[in-house]
Scaffold this motif. Structure first.
Motif, mmCIF file in Angstrom:
data_model
loop_
_atom_site.group_PDB
_atom_site.id
_atom_site.type_symbol
_atom_site.label_atom_id
_atom_site.label_comp_id
_atom_site.label_asym_id
_atom_site.label_seq_id
_atom_site.Cartn_x
_atom_site.Cartn_y
_atom_site.Cartn_z
ATOM 1 N N LEU A 395 0.833 -1.197 0.000
ATOM 2 C CA LEU A 395 0.000 0.000 0.000
ATOM 3 C C LEU A 395 0.872 1.252 0.000
ATOM 4 O O LEU A 395 1.912 1.291 0.691
ATOM 5 N N ILE A 420 -4.842 1.257 -9.798
ATOM 6 C CA ILE A 420 -5.679 0.858 -8.664
ATOM 7 C C ILE A 420 -6.656 1.999 -8.402
ATOM 8 O O ILE A 420 -6.259 3.066 -7.923
ATOM 9 N N TYR A 423 -8.652 1.769 -2.754
ATOM 10 C CA TYR A 423 -7.852 1.071 -1.754
ATOM 11 C C TYR A 423 -8.736 0.725 -0.561
ATOM 12 O O TYR A 423 -9.447 1.584 -0.028
#
Length: 855
Positions: A395, A420, A423
């Motif tokens: 992350l 992405i 999250y």
């Protein structure tokens, strides 16, 4: 062996003669004894000797046995006088098993005179049958409380034999609990009883398997067996009992209600209801304990009934009783000591105090996303907690401890929404107790899109093939680009980047749908005029600022067989017939005329072949299918008519094929008059400026300035020639009057097959065209003119018409045939050219015939 057995039994036989006065016939009785099952052919006795008869009399007096039973067991050997066994005799089949004596009676009958002898054959039993039990398996149920000496009747065995060969005794397999007693009936049958020797205990042995054997008295003795399955029935003579009187167990505090603490298993050696056990608390178990634990009366399972807290009570004593369900129930007791185990039973907590749920993908590193606090109500090691992020995925975030039990979540790496878009961030808080407890909290961070990606085409170069004569508005292809951004950042608009070709905008030729990228043709394309197009298409998104990309499109026009072959030689007006005159004295192989056709298509569609469609005499003329030459195949005869008619078809190689026809009328004469015998050499010069060539020169000039200057210089030089030129008059005369021994200049063209012709050659439009012009002179000299044609000028045709009619002259850009030097006008008049007059000469220059340029 059979003879000796018969002799023995004969000696034992009793012969009884009884004489009677009836009809004066003697009726003697003879008795023999034999064992059953004698082999076939065994001799019983010598019947002739025993009856006092001559052996020969047995044949002469026709001795025979009278069959008394259904089967013929005996017969007489008439040669020896012996009585022998014809078929095996089974005593049990003939006589009842209960009968001790068994006789087989028969008569011996003699003729001349008639005499009857009575014979009785006693069948003696042998031990050929074993005892057989009526039931091979016997089942008995006996209570374990049955007293010793009790008797139980068993099924006896039977034996088909009699006397000493019948059942003699019984035997029982070895057992310490059972024995047998044999009883004899009034008929001599043996019966057996089972007797109990000692007390039975089901718990020691619940089932007894015994074997009872029956034996007869024969020699050798025969026997058979039967199985006795004896089951001992239970009585309630055993109390339930536990494996141990006291059990110690550990119970974790805060165990969920219904958690199994332990399972008691009492044992009762009895069976059935005598072994069915129920469990219950005794009076020694406190009510508080019964509130915390539940006891299943059928299975003996002890489960948690209420919350158990170590701080409230450290242990519990549970007293359990097990009782069976017999008529006189019995019971057993045990004690269970439950010790409570302390646990780290308070979970740590994580709280999100501040959170930003959405950020742009171009947010700066170090931006604050959330503030988190952690806590644990336990103390000591159980109250010490630590906070971490989910490490299963890398992350782009980091935790920064701002103060005691407070953390800040910061961005540590650049974000990319296209990689992405979201999250899921999980915070994990863990204490240091044993066992360690943890809790987690998950937050979702949405990444907002910015216009950071330009549209992308799947290919950088597209090649599109379009067949000519397409329908305007036809869909050519779909050019779709992809933009990974979202919303207005991915909404694409397509358009053609402007480019002009020969003063024509590309948007006038093609159109593209701005929404989906569908490319359309706005006009019908002609392969003979346009071969290909190269342009660019741009895709632009709607973001701020907008981003774009382009792709190169190459449109290639494919040829279609849409042009009919054009016959250019021999030239004739539309719908007219070509007439030609030849002498009748020509030899075989004489060239009559050469048909030349051109096709403006390309490749296979432009390859022309020739065929004779109609002919007045197929044996007189031949046509070369490739070069179009019509020649004689033989000499003319007096039978051949003076006028011949030929129809020639020129057909291309397209699919479907297109064709053109020409009709040629040939006349034959006896003698041809030569107008003149000497001709000045005629070098041929002409210009090559048609409309198409002019456009081609302009196009080439835009590419190569030097080439343009060169062409202009050549034009200027030709226009400024000081010496006047005399034009060749239009040759509209019948050339058949010329001397055929010379080479006559004809309409000539070079075909795309590049075939070599005697008087002319034609090459495709992409190569240089060479035309050979041959003129007859008095001295036999040949003057050749070879003009050079620029590449791509189309089909070049050099022609000198042979028809007798007038010929139209071309415009000022047509090429001309010119004489070099002075030409005497009178000499030209001697040619007897029709339609010629001195007025046709203007300034010493004659009107010229045309050299046509097609393309």
């Amino acid at each position: 062996m059979a003879l000796s057995i018969a002799t023995i039994w004969t000696r034992c036989a009793t012969v009884l003669f009884v004489f009677s006065g009836m009809w004066g016939i003697a009726l003697p009785i003879t008795r023999y004894s034999i064992p059953e099952e004698m082999q076939e052919g065994s001799v019983v006795a010598n019947l002739a000797t025993d009856l006092g008869l001559d052996v020969r009399a047995l044949v002469t007096r026709k001795a025979k046995l009278d069959i008394i039973h259904t089967k013929k067991y005996l017969d007489i050997n008439k040669e020896t006088g012996e009585l022998f066994i014809l078929e095996k005799i089974d005593r049990e089949y003939i006589c009842s098993s209960k009968t001790t004596s068994c006789f087989l009676k028969t008569d011996v009958i003699l003729e001349n005179p008639i005499r009857i002898f009575y014979i009785e054959l006693e069948i003696m039993d042998i031990n050929d049958n074993a005892p057989v039990f009526r039931r091979e398996t016997m089942q008995l149920d006996i209570s374990e409380s049955t007293a010793p000496g009790e008797r139980f009747s068993l099924t006896n065995a039977v034996d088909a034999d009699v006397g000493a060969n019948s059942i003699k005794t019984y035997y029982l397999s070895e057992s310490k609990y059972f024995t047998i007693e044999i009883q004899t009936g009034s008929d001599g049958s043996k019966y057996v009883d089972l007797v109990i020797n000692s007390n039975l205990d089901r718990e020691e042995q619940a089932v007894h398997n015994l074997i009872l054997t029956a034996v007869d008295g024969g020699v050798p003795a025969r026997s058979s067996t039967a199985s006795i399955f004896l089951r001992v029935l239970d009585i309630n003579d055993n109390a339930p009992f536990f494996n141990q009187p006291i059990y110690a167990i550990n119970v974790t505090e805060n165990s969920p209600i219904g958690t199994l603490v332990m399972k008691l298993n009492a044992t009762d050696l009895d069976e059935g209801t005598n072994a069915e056990i129920t469990y219950s608390y005794t009076l020694y178990t406190s009510e508080k304990t019964q509130e915390k634990f539940y006891l299943n009366s059928n299975t003996g399972e002890i489960k948690v009934k209420d919350v158990i807290d170590f701080e409230e009570s450290h242990s519990f004593d549970i007293y359990i009783q097990a009782r069976d369900q017999g008529s006189n129930s019995l019971s057993g007791d045990c004690k269970v000591m439950a010790f409570i185990t302390d646990l780290n039973d308070n979970y740590p907590e994580v709280t999100i105090t501040s959170f930003k749920s959405t950020v742009n993908e171009d947010v700066a590193i170090g931006t604050l996303i959330a503030v988190i606090s952690i806590s644990d109500r336990d103390s000591g090691d159980n109250g010490e907690v630590e906070l971490t992020l989910n490490q299963q995925a890398s992350l782009p975030f980091v935790l920064d401890k701002s103060s005691e039990d407070y953390f800040a979540l910061l961005i540590s790496e650049p974000l990319d929404r296209e990689t992405i878009p979201r999250y899921d961030i999980t915070f994990i808080v863990t204490d240091k107790g044993t066992p360690r407890l943890f809790d987690n909290e998950t937050i979702t961070l949405e990444i907002l899109d910015v216009n950071d990606n330009a549209p992308v085409f799947p290919q950088s170069f597209y090649t599109i093939h379009v067949v000519e004569n397409n329908i305007p508005g036809a869909l050519l292809t779909s050019l779709s680009a992809f933009d990974p951004d979202l919303h207005e950042n991915q909404y694409l608009v397509y358009f053609i980047m402007e480019k002009e070709i020969i003063n024509t905008s590309m948007s006038m030729l093609f159109s593209i749908n701005p929404e989906n990228g569908n490319l359309y043709a706005l006009k019908t394309f002609d392969f003979e005029r346009e071969r290909e197009f190269l342009f660019h298409i741009e895709a632009r998104d709607s973001g701020l600022p907008p981003l774009s990309s382009n792709v190169t499109v190459h449109v290639i026009i494919l040829d279609q067989n849409d042009n009919t072959p054009l016959i250019v030689s021999p030239w004739r007006a539309q719908g007219s017939v070509i007439e030609d005159v030849i002498p009748r004295s020509v030899d075989k192989g004489f060239l009559i005329v050469k048909v030349i056709a051109i096709d403006t298509d390309s490749l296979q569609n432009s390859r022309v072949t020739y065929q004779l469609l109609q002919t007045s005499d197929s044996t007189l003329f031949s046509l070369d299918q490739y070069n179009g030459e019509i020649r004689t195949t033989r000499m003319f005869s007096y039978r051949d008519p003076r006028h011949q008619r030929l129809v020639v078809v020129a057909k291309d190689n397209g699919d479907p094929a297109l064709s053109a026809t020409i009709t040629i009328k040939i006349s034959t004469v006896e003698h041809m008059v030569t107008p003149f015998s000497e001709t000045t050499e005629l070098p041929l010069e002409y210009d090559l400026f048609t409309d198409f060539n002019l456009y081609l020169v302009i196009g080439l000039g835009s590419v190569s300035f030097l080439l343009l200057i060169t062409i202009l210089v050549i034009i200027v030089l030709k226009c400024q020639k000081p010496k006047p030129m005399k034009m060749l008059p239009a040759i509209n005369m019948n050339l058949n009057s010329l001397n055929r021994n010379s080479v006559i200049s004809r309409n000539s063209i070079i075909s795309q097959r590049s075939s070599t012709i005697a008087d002319s050659t034609l090459i495709s439009s992409d190569a240089y065209w060479y035309s050979l012009f041959l003129a007859e002179t008095r001295k036999g000299n040949v003057v050749v003119r070879q003009p050079i044609v620029p590449k791509g000028a189309g089909y070049f045709v050099s022609s000198i018409p042979r028809s007798t009619g007038p010929t139209e002259t071309s415009d000022s850009r047509a090429s001309t045939l010119q004489f070099v030097g002075d030409v005497d006008t009178k000499e030209l008049e001697a040619l007897n050219l029709p339609h010629y007059s001195p007025a046709d000469e203007i300034g010493g220059v004659l009107r010229h015939d045309t050299i046509s340029l097609f393309g």
